[in-house]
Enzyme design. Sequence first.
Site, PDB file in Angstrom:
ATOM      1  N   SER A   1      66.598  -3.876  52.736  1.00  0.00           N
ATOM      2  CA  SER A   1      66.245  -5.193  51.877  1.00  0.00           C
ATOM      3  C   SER A   1      65.219  -4.642  50.594  1.00  0.00           C
ATOM      4  CB  SER A   1      65.612  -6.038  52.683  1.00  0.00           C
ATOM      5  OG  SER A   1      64.560  -5.543  53.373  1.00  0.00           O
TER       6      SER A   1
ATOM      7  N   ILE B   1      62.743  12.698  58.924  1.00  0.00           N
ATOM      8  CA  ILE B   1      61.761  13.454  58.149  1.00  0.00           C
ATOM      9  C   ILE B   1      62.328  14.332  57.012  1.00  0.00           C
ATOM     10  CG2 ILE B   1      59.884  15.153  58.418  1.00  0.00           C
ATOM     11  CD1 ILE B   1      59.080  14.021  61.091  1.00  0.00           C
TER      12      ILE B   1
ATOM     13  N   HIS C   1      55.764   2.921  53.807  1.00  0.00           N
ATOM     14  CA  HIS C   1      55.774   2.707  55.034  1.00  0.00           C
ATOM     15  C   HIS C   1      54.957   1.179  55.714  1.00  0.00           C
ATOM     16  CE1 HIS C   1      55.071   4.467  58.962  1.00  0.00           C
ATOM     17  NE2 HIS C   1      53.572   3.990  59.042  1.00  0.00           N
TER      18      HIS C   1
ATOM     19  N   ASP D   1      53.942  11.036  56.696  1.00  0.00           N
ATOM     20  CA  ASP D   1      53.409   9.795  56.249  1.00  0.00           C
ATOM     21  C   ASP D   1      51.816  10.073  55.836  1.00  0.00           C
ATOM     22  OD1 ASP D   1      55.489   8.097  56.780  1.00  0.00           O
ATOM     23  OD2 ASP D   1      54.824   7.762  58.913  1.00  0.00           O
TER      24      ASP D   1
ATOM     25  N   GLU E   1      56.117  -5.840  51.026  1.00  0.00           N
ATOM     26  CA  GLU E   1      56.772  -4.495  50.466  1.00  0.00           C
ATOM     27  C   GLU E   1      57.408  -4.569  49.231  1.00  0.00           C
ATOM     28  OE1 GLU E   1      57.272  -1.965  54.604  1.00  0.00           O
ATOM     29  OE2 GLU E   1      58.964  -2.830  53.730  1.00  0.00           O
TER      30      GLU E   1
HETATM   31  C1  GAR Z   1      60.732  -1.060  55.901  1.00  0.00           C
HETATM   32  O1  GAR Z   1      59.849  -2.107  56.443  1.00  0.00           O
HETATM   33  C2  GAR Z   1      59.895   0.281  55.944  1.00  0.00           C
HETATM   34  O2  GAR Z   1      58.506   0.046  55.690  1.00  0.00           O
HETATM   35  C3  GAR Z   1      60.199   0.717  56.915  1.00  0.00           C
HETATM   36  O3  GAR Z   1      61.671   0.573  57.430  1.00  0.00           O
HETATM   37  C4  GAR Z   1      61.943  -0.765  56.708  1.00  0.00           C
HETATM   38  C5  GAR Z   1      63.237  -0.745  56.089  1.00  0.00           C
HETATM   39  O4  GAR Z   1      63.579  -1.978  55.791  1.00  0.00           O
HETATM   40  N1  GAR Z   1      60.033   2.169  56.898  1.00  0.00           N
HETATM   41  C6  GAR Z   1      59.459   3.155  58.129  1.00  0.00           C
HETATM   42  O5  GAR Z   1      59.157   2.532  59.006  1.00  0.00           O
HETATM   43  C7  GAR Z   1      59.410   4.492  57.859  1.00  0.00           C
HETATM   44  N2  GAR Z   1      58.658   4.977  58.636  1.00  0.00           N
HETATM   45  P1  GAR Z   1      64.814  -2.170  54.796  1.00  0.00           P
HETATM   46  O6  GAR Z   1      66.039  -1.151  55.217  1.00  0.00           O
HETATM   47  O7  GAR Z   1      65.077  -3.625  55.060  1.00  0.00           O
HETATM   48  O8  GAR Z   1      64.349  -1.727  53.640  1.00  0.00           O
END
Ligand code: GAR
Length: 187
Positions: free
Chosen positions: A15, A90, A107, A143, A172
């Site tokens: 997303s 990572i 994050h 992170d 985000e």
């Molecule tokens: C996001 O919320 C991001 O912050 C998190 O994964 C999600 C991806 O959502 N990232 C982490 O946890 C990294 N450690 P998306 O695939 O819908 O963009």
Amino acid sequence: MVKKKTCVFISGKGSNLKNLISRSREKNFPINISLVISNNKNAYGINYAKKFRIPYVIINTKNQNYENKVFLNLKKYKISFICLAGFMKIISSGLIKNYKRKIINIHPSLLPKFKGLNTFSRILKNKEIKAGCTVHYVNEKLDSGSTITQKSFFIEDNDNELDLKKKTQKLEYSAFPEAIIKIFRNI
Ligand code: GAR
């Protein structure tokens, strides 16, 4: 303005990728999404690459020589900037060295709090007052690179993990593009 050729790394829903693609189509947005790399062949986010006709590559990061494949593709598409958007692996030190201060990550916590996985359950367990998201540069520690943008909200009494996830992701979608604008405004 010449837009920076950018690669977005994903592992899942995508997303944030979708949001960055749509923002990058604005005339004055500093980046263009020129490549998507997924380390999961079933990642839903690949559909956004297909829909918007953006080249994408699936790279199995469990293979030993995966880094070579990443480099070859970054070179092929002349990538100069990388966004990690839900990339659950990572990043290798070779990539970080070659793209110093050119890789950013989003994050779902107010870093330096709650690095790593399962952020929402830990936030609730810890009875935090606030939650949110952080966009930061990627360095060799998980992170831990310097923060570019952070956005927060107050946790409500009845918020569960899913509520926190939804509220965080909503932030985000503005934090990631804002961080990118901030980076290129300063160059
Ligand atoms: C996001 O919320 C991001 O912050 C998190 O994964 C999600 C991806 O959502 N990232 C982490 O946890 C990294 N450690 P998306 O695939 O819908 O963009």
